[in-house]
Design a protein around this motif. Structure first.
Motif, PDB file in Angstrom:
ATOM      1  N   PHE A  78      30.265  41.709  47.165  1.00 42.84           N
ATOM      2  CA  PHE A  78      31.451  41.366  46.376  1.00 42.84           C
ATOM      3  C   PHE A  78      32.021  40.010  46.790  1.00 42.84           C
ATOM      4  CE2 PHE A  78      32.451  46.115  45.679  1.00 42.84           C
ATOM      5  CZ  PHE A  78      31.532  46.156  44.648  1.00 42.84           C
ATOM      6  N   LYS A  82      32.340  36.912  44.337  1.00 41.34           N
ATOM      7  CA  LYS A  82      33.642  36.284  44.095  1.00 41.34           C
ATOM      8  C   LYS A  82      33.584  34.786  44.390  1.00 41.34           C
ATOM      9  CE  LYS A  82      38.417  36.454  45.761  1.00 41.34           C
ATOM     10  NZ  LYS A  82      39.361  37.116  46.684  1.00 41.34           N
ATOM     11  N   HIS A  83      32.889  34.399  45.436  1.00 44.14           N
ATOM     12  CA  HIS A  83      32.792  32.986  45.781  1.00 44.14           C
ATOM     13  C   HIS A  83      31.931  32.229  44.772  1.00 44.14           C
ATOM     14  CE1 HIS A  83      31.105  29.445  47.921  1.00 44.14           C
ATOM     15  NE2 HIS A  83      32.349  29.369  48.448  1.00 44.14           N
ATOM     16  N   HIS A  85      31.479  32.847  41.565  1.00 42.64           N
ATOM     17  CA  HIS A  85      32.064  32.765  40.224  1.00 42.64           C
ATOM     18  C   HIS A  85      33.527  32.333  40.231  1.00 42.64           C
ATOM     19  CE1 HIS A  85      28.527  35.381  39.681  1.00 42.64           C
ATOM     20  NE2 HIS A  85      28.540  34.943  38.415  1.00 42.64           N
ATOM     21  N   ASN A  86      34.060  31.951  41.379  1.00 43.86           N
ATOM     22  CA  ASN A  86      35.439  31.459  41.466  1.00 43.86           C
ATOM     23  C   ASN A  86      36.425  32.430  40.792  1.00 43.86           C
ATOM     24  OD1 ASN A  86      34.786  29.060  42.848  1.00 43.86           O
ATOM     25  ND2 ASN A  86      34.254  28.052  40.911  1.00 43.86           N
ATOM     26  N   MET A  87      36.326  33.693  41.148  1.00 41.73           N
ATOM     27  CA  MET A  87      37.172  34.731  40.555  1.00 41.73           C
ATOM     28  C   MET A  87      38.467  34.857  41.339  1.00 41.73           C
ATOM     29  SD  MET A  87      34.296  37.653  39.816  1.00 41.73           S
ATOM     30  CE  MET A  87      35.492  38.686  38.984  1.00 41.73           C
ATOM     31  N   THR A  88      39.553  35.136  40.592  1.00 46.40           N
ATOM     32  CA  THR A  88      40.845  35.372  41.235  1.00 46.40           C
ATOM     33  C   THR A  88      40.853  36.759  41.870  1.00 46.40           C
ATOM     34  OG1 THR A  88      41.796  36.252  39.200  1.00 46.40           O
ATOM     35  CG2 THR A  88      41.970  33.866  39.583  1.00 46.40           C
ATOM     36  N   ASN A  89      41.880  36.961  42.665  1.00 55.72           N
ATOM     37  CA  ASN A  89      41.986  38.257  43.333  1.00 55.72           C
ATOM     38  C   ASN A  89      42.224  39.407  42.341  1.00 55.72           C
ATOM     39  OD1 ASN A  89      41.612  37.112  45.868  1.00 55.72           O
ATOM     40  ND2 ASN A  89      43.818  36.718  46.149  1.00 55.72           N
ATOM     41  N   THR A  91      41.333  39.506  39.106  1.00 52.74           N
ATOM     42  CA  THR A  91      40.085  39.774  38.369  1.00 52.74           C
ATOM     43  C   THR A  91      39.075  40.487  39.252  1.00 52.74           C
ATOM     44  OG1 THR A  91      40.501  37.784  37.090  1.00 52.74           O
ATOM     45  CG2 THR A  91      38.293  38.717  36.988  1.00 52.74           C
ATOM     46  N   PHE A  92      38.996  40.056  40.484  1.00 57.00           N
ATOM     47  CA  PHE A  92      38.055  40.705  41.399  1.00 57.00           C
ATOM     48  C   PHE A  92      38.459  42.154  41.674  1.00 57.00           C
ATOM     49  CE2 PHE A  92      36.897  41.839  45.763  1.00 57.00           C
ATOM     50  CZ  PHE A  92      35.513  41.791  45.655  1.00 57.00           C
ATOM     51  N   ARG A  93      39.768  42.422  41.756  1.00 54.64           N
ATOM     52  CA  ARG A  93      40.217  43.796  41.998  1.00 54.64           C
ATOM     53  C   ARG A  93      39.866  44.701  40.829  1.00 54.64           C
ATOM     54  NH1 ARG A  93      44.127  47.054  40.721  1.00 54.64           N
ATOM     55  NH2 ARG A  93      45.076  45.492  39.346  1.00 54.64           N
ATOM     56  N   SER A  96      36.124  45.226  40.970  1.00 62.17           N
ATOM     57  CA  SER A  96      35.742  46.081  42.101  1.00 62.17           C
ATOM     58  C   SER A  96      36.125  47.536  41.847  1.00 62.17           C
ATOM     59  CB  SER A  96      36.384  45.571  43.387  1.00 62.17           C
ATOM     60  OG  SER A  96      37.795  45.640  43.294  1.00 62.17           O
TER      61      SER A  96
END
Length: 399
Positions: A78, A82-83, A85-89, A91-93, A96
């Motif tokens: 994960f 995240k690194h 695709h430069n995803m925000t927290n 969006t990543f949450r 996930s």
């Protein structure tokens, strides 16, 4: 104590022994024997719960290691995802959470899950709601069930016997308080009481399950019945839907209720099944005894036709003494044998019995013998008269 054991053994086995000392009520209600049975039942319960705790610890340790490894691997993936695709927290949450809901990480084995799993394994319910992943966990489950299931059955058998004794005492006290003449508790009354108690347990369980689970009252009652009969389809399972994301402390009372429902319900069911099996075995034993008596009587009354003579097939054979005849007195046995020997060979009532036919034949033979004796006497008398007349005629001719 020297006479108590043989007397009880003879009474239980229904076999005659040399010790004819009657069993008193004090010997049957020996406080030492009752206390010994209670201690044995308590020891079995403690051993069973200890075995459950050991199994829960082992299952938790074996199945928790794969979870930790998978969790670390997924966290690294994960972070890399995240690194890249430069995803925000946020969006990543969201992503996930979506992935975690579809993986085995969400179904982490906890101790109460392992304890619940060990319970349904030993109780032969087997919902199928949890699956063992590791090979070592499956191997341990095989040996765990082989040793635990017999201990579980013995424990519930002993607990059911203690429950029967307790219910018998309560019902006897209730009859005594109601001033009833017959205070002895029969197996039928005890079976009806335990059936009503089983229904009460199912109704209470259905009410609690419908409160904590998204089920209706009928679905909760259905779950309780499938559980206590150890069918365990797995279509309805507790502690899966609304309690997975909460801490154990928030639904500990519900967990303990589920365990108590399984233990108490299976105990009542085991005691009622024990009574039912005893009644069925006693019924079929009585039927086999009666059938054996009928076969023996039929063999004793059987006849064989040889030419023109009717002969009994049990000639020269000694009648076997059945358990019922063994309990009879000598006069009763003689009367039974006399009645059985006076049975007509013919199925109709027009023919006389064998004893009557034999008596008539003896009378007829006696009458014929008397007739022959009388005829012989008359012949001898006539011969003597003719011989005298002949002698007189010879003397006259000579003179």
């Amino acid at each position: 104590m020297g006479k108590t054991a043989p007397s009880i053994k003879a009474a239980a086995g229904k076999t005659p022994t040399n010790d004819t000392t009657p069993i008193t009520s004090g010997e049957l209600n020996d406080p030492f024997q009752v206390q010994k049975k209670n201690i044995r039942t308590a020891a079995l319960i403690v051993c069973t719960f200890t075995y459950l705790i050991i199994g829960a610890c082992v299952f938790d340790a074996l199945e928790d290691a794969p979870f930790t490894d998978r969790k670390h691997r997924l966290e690294r993936k994960f972070a890399q995802f995240k690194h890249d695709h430069n995803m925000t927290n946020e969006t990543f949450r969201q992503l996930s959470d979506l992935i975690m809901n579809k993986t085995i990480v969400r179904h982490k084995w906890k101790f109460y899950d392992s304890f619940y799993f060990s319970t349904v394994v030993l109780a032969l319910i087997g919902y199928g709601h949890r699956q063992l992943i590791t090979s070592r966990g499956k191997i341990f489950c095989i040996f765990y069930a082989m040793l635990g299931i017999p201990m579980w059955l013995i424990t519930f058998q002993s607990t059911g016997e203690r429950l029967n004794s307790l219910l018998s005492y309560v019902l006897a006290r209730l009859k005594h308080s109601l001033h009833m003449k017959q205070t002895k508790i029969t197996d039928g009354e005890l079976l009806i009481t335990e059936s009503l108690l089983s229904i009460v347990i199912l109704v209470i369980g259905a009410f609690v399950f419908s409160k904590y689970e998204p089920w209706s009252f009928f679905e909760s009652f259905y779950y309780g019945f499938i559980t206590l009969t150890t069918i365990g389809f797995g279509d309805y399972v507790v502690l899966l839907n609304n309690h997975r994301d909460k801490d154990f402390i928030y639904h500990a009372e519900y967990f303990f209720f589920c365990m108590a429902f399984i233990f108490l319900g299976l105990t009542v069911l085991a005691s009622s099944m024990n009574l039912l099996v005893i009644r069925i075995v006693a019924f079929y034993s009585q039927e086999r005894l009666l059938e054996k008596l009928r076969q023996e009587e039929a063999a004793n009354q059987a006849v064989l036709l040889k030419g023109d003579v009717i002969c009994s097939t049990n000639t020269g054979k000694q009648r076997s003494t059945t358990p019922v005849m063994a309990e009879m007195t000598v006069n009763q046995q003689q009367q039974l044998l006399l009645n059985s020997s006076q049975t007509s060979v013919c199925s109709c009532t027009c023919m006389e019995t064998f004893s009557e036919w034999r008596q008539t034949r003896r009378k007829r033979a006696k009458w014929k013998k008397q007739q022959r004796n009388g005829l012989n006497k008359s012949m001898k008398k006539s011969e003597s008269t003719s011989s005298l007349n002949r002698m007189y005629a010879i003397r006259r001719s000579s003179v």
